[in-house]
Motif scaffolding. Structure first.
Motif, PDB file in Angstrom:
ATOM      1  N   ALA A  13       0.845  -1.199   0.000  1.00  0.00           N
ATOM      2  CA  ALA A  13       0.000   0.000   0.000  1.00  0.00           C
ATOM      3  C   ALA A  13       0.875   1.241   0.000  1.00  0.00           C
ATOM      4  N   ASP A  14       0.293   2.336  -0.449  1.00  0.00           N
ATOM      5  CA  ASP A  14       0.932   3.627  -0.230  1.00  0.00           C
ATOM      6  C   ASP A  14       0.614   4.048   1.193  1.00  0.00           C
ATOM      7  N   ARG A  15       1.565   4.646   1.842  1.00  0.00           N
ATOM      8  CA  ARG A  15       1.401   5.093   3.226  1.00  0.00           C
ATOM      9  C   ARG A  15       0.182   6.005   3.372  1.00  0.00           C
ATOM     10  N   ASN A  16      -0.057   6.859   2.386  1.00  0.00           N
ATOM     11  CA  ASN A  16      -1.180   7.805   2.506  1.00  0.00           C
ATOM     12  C   ASN A  16      -2.546   7.153   2.275  1.00  0.00           C
ATOM     13  N   GLU A  17      -2.577   5.864   1.984  1.00  0.00           N
ATOM     14  CA  GLU A  17      -3.861   5.136   1.923  1.00  0.00           C
ATOM     15  C   GLU A  17      -4.304   4.720   3.323  1.00  0.00           C
ATOM     16  N   LEU A  18      -3.394   4.804   4.300  1.00  0.00           N
ATOM     17  CA  LEU A  18      -3.693   4.343   5.659  1.00  0.00           C
ATOM     18  C   LEU A  18      -4.054   5.526   6.549  1.00  0.00           C
ATOM     19  N   SER A  19      -4.950   5.302   7.493  1.00  0.00           N
ATOM     20  CA  SER A  19      -5.343   6.336   8.450  1.00  0.00           C
ATOM     21  C   SER A  19      -5.215   5.773   9.853  1.00  0.00           C
ATOM     22  N   ILE A  20      -4.745   6.613  10.775  1.00  0.00           N
ATOM     23  CA  ILE A  20      -4.678   6.194  12.172  1.00  0.00           C
ATOM     24  C   ILE A  20      -6.088   5.893  12.660  1.00  0.00           C
ATOM     25  N   GLY A  21      -6.267   4.748  13.281  1.00  0.00           N
ATOM     26  CA  GLY A  21      -7.576   4.387  13.815  1.00  0.00           C
ATOM     27  C   GLY A  21      -8.430   3.563  12.867  1.00  0.00           C
ATOM     28  N   LEU A  33      -4.095  -9.886   5.098  1.00  0.00           N
ATOM     29  CA  LEU A  33      -3.511  -9.147   6.208  1.00  0.00           C
ATOM     30  C   LEU A  33      -4.364  -7.939   6.563  1.00  0.00           C
ATOM     31  N   ALA A  34      -4.182  -7.468   7.788  1.00  0.00           N
ATOM     32  CA  ALA A  34      -4.758  -6.205   8.230  1.00  0.00           C
ATOM     33  C   ALA A  34      -3.596  -5.273   8.565  1.00  0.00           C
ATOM     34  N   LEU A  35      -3.624  -4.078   7.972  1.00  0.00           N
ATOM     35  CA  LEU A  35      -2.593  -3.076   8.240  1.00  0.00           C
ATOM     36  C   LEU A  35      -3.157  -2.019   9.179  1.00  0.00           C
ATOM     37  N   PHE A  36      -2.308  -1.563  10.109  1.00  0.00           N
ATOM     38  CA  PHE A  36      -2.723  -0.525  11.058  1.00  0.00           C
ATOM     39  C   PHE A  36      -1.615   0.515  11.162  1.00  0.00           C
ATOM     40  N   LEU A  37      -1.948   1.759  10.853  1.00  0.00           N
ATOM     41  CA  LEU A  37      -1.003   2.866  11.005  1.00  0.00           C
ATOM     42  C   LEU A  37      -1.046   3.362  12.446  1.00  0.00           C
ATOM     43  N   GLY A  41       3.784   6.801  13.232  1.00  0.00           N
ATOM     44  CA  GLY A  41       4.111   6.646  11.819  1.00  0.00           C
ATOM     45  C   GLY A  41       4.485   5.238  11.411  1.00  0.00           C
ATOM     46  N   THR A  42       4.641   4.345  12.394  1.00  0.00           N
ATOM     47  CA  THR A  42       4.938   2.961  12.045  1.00  0.00           C
ATOM     48  C   THR A  42       3.651   2.258  11.601  1.00  0.00           C
ATOM     49  N   VAL A  43       3.822   1.140  10.934  1.00  0.00           N
ATOM     50  CA  VAL A  43       2.672   0.364  10.454  1.00  0.00           C
ATOM     51  C   VAL A  43       2.813  -1.060  10.982  1.00  0.00           C
ATOM     52  N   ASN A  44       1.743  -1.603  11.524  1.00  0.00           N
ATOM     53  CA  ASN A  44       1.720  -2.994  11.963  1.00  0.00           C
ATOM     54  C   ASN A  44       0.900  -3.821  10.975  1.00  0.00           C
ATOM     55  N   ALA A  45       1.345  -5.028  10.737  1.00  0.00           N
ATOM     56  CA  ALA A  45       0.630  -5.945   9.841  1.00  0.00           C
ATOM     57  C   ALA A  45       0.401  -7.257  10.564  1.00  0.00           C
ATOM     58  N   ILE A  46      -0.853  -7.662  10.645  1.00  0.00           N
ATOM     59  CA  ILE A  46      -1.199  -8.940  11.274  1.00  0.00           C
ATOM     60  C   ILE A  46      -2.160  -9.697  10.360  1.00  0.00           C
ATOM     61  N   GLU A  47      -2.215 -10.983  10.591  1.00  0.00           N
ATOM     62  CA  GLU A  47      -3.172 -11.831   9.880  1.00  0.00           C
ATOM     63  C   GLU A  47      -4.575 -11.274  10.145  1.00  0.00           C
ATOM     64  N   VAL A  98       8.444   0.755   5.927  1.00  0.00           N
ATOM     65  CA  VAL A  98       7.872   1.922   5.254  1.00  0.00           C
ATOM     66  C   VAL A  98       9.038   2.718   4.691  1.00  0.00           C
ATOM     67  N   ASN A  99       9.011   2.907   3.390  1.00  0.00           N
ATOM     68  CA  ASN A  99      10.145   3.547   2.722  1.00  0.00           C
ATOM     69  C   ASN A  99       9.615   4.468   1.628  1.00  0.00           C
ATOM     70  N   ASN A 100       9.946   5.746   1.726  1.00  0.00           N
ATOM     71  CA  ASN A 100       9.501   6.732   0.722  1.00  0.00           C
ATOM     72  C   ASN A 100       8.002   6.676   0.483  1.00  0.00           C
ATOM     73  N   GLY A 101       7.241   6.554   1.567  1.00  0.00           N
ATOM     74  CA  GLY A 101       5.784   6.563   1.445  1.00  0.00           C
ATOM     75  C   GLY A 101       5.179   5.266   0.963  1.00  0.00           C
ATOM     76  N   LYS A 102       5.998   4.253   0.809  1.00  0.00           N
ATOM     77  CA  LYS A 102       5.507   2.938   0.367  1.00  0.00           C
ATOM     78  C   LYS A 102       5.592   1.953   1.528  1.00  0.00           C
ATOM     79  N   VAL A 103       4.573   1.132   1.646  1.00  0.00           N
ATOM     80  CA  VAL A 103       4.526   0.141   2.725  1.00  0.00           C
ATOM     81  C   VAL A 103       4.790  -1.242   2.129  1.00  0.00           C
TER      82      VAL A 103
END
Ligand code: FES
Length: 107
Positions: A13-21, A33-37, A41-47, A98-103
């Protein structure tokens, strides 16, 4: 000799596709997977399947680094994958970069 499976780094995903909460579901290499910002600024990924009965954690209510399963309200850490409190179980966690806005996720 034990065979080890090397992990692949995959753009999810692009980082800007994710929202806190808000969780976001992505599919990677046959794994959902489920991604959580997080607020730092870190992103967690879980099943994306609750250890109770497989509820979609990406649709749950997020509180800090935890998500409440939308089916029966189990509280799951998006950082460790562990069920909290009296509930028992764990979902798989995936390494994220997360690198250059890419996850990217390592699967
Ligand atoms: S399926 Fe998640 S709490 Fe029941």
């Amino acid at each position: 000799m034990t065979a080890t499976k090397e992990k692949k780094k995959i753009f999810v995903a692009d980082r800007n596709e994710l929202s806190i909460g808000l969780g976001k579901q992505v599919s990677v290499d046959g794994v959902v997977l489920a991604l959580f910002l997080q607020s730092d600024g870190t992103v967690n990924a879980i099943e994306n399947a609750c250890p109770h009965k497989g509820g979609p954690l990406s649709d749950g209510i997020v509180s800090g680094e935890h998500v409440f399963c939308p089916l029966h309200d189990w509280k799951i850490s998006t950082k460790t994958g562990m069920a909290q409190g009296a509930d028992k179980g764990c979902v798989t966690c995936f390494e994220v970069e997360v690198n250059n806005g890419k996850v990217y996720v390592f699967v």
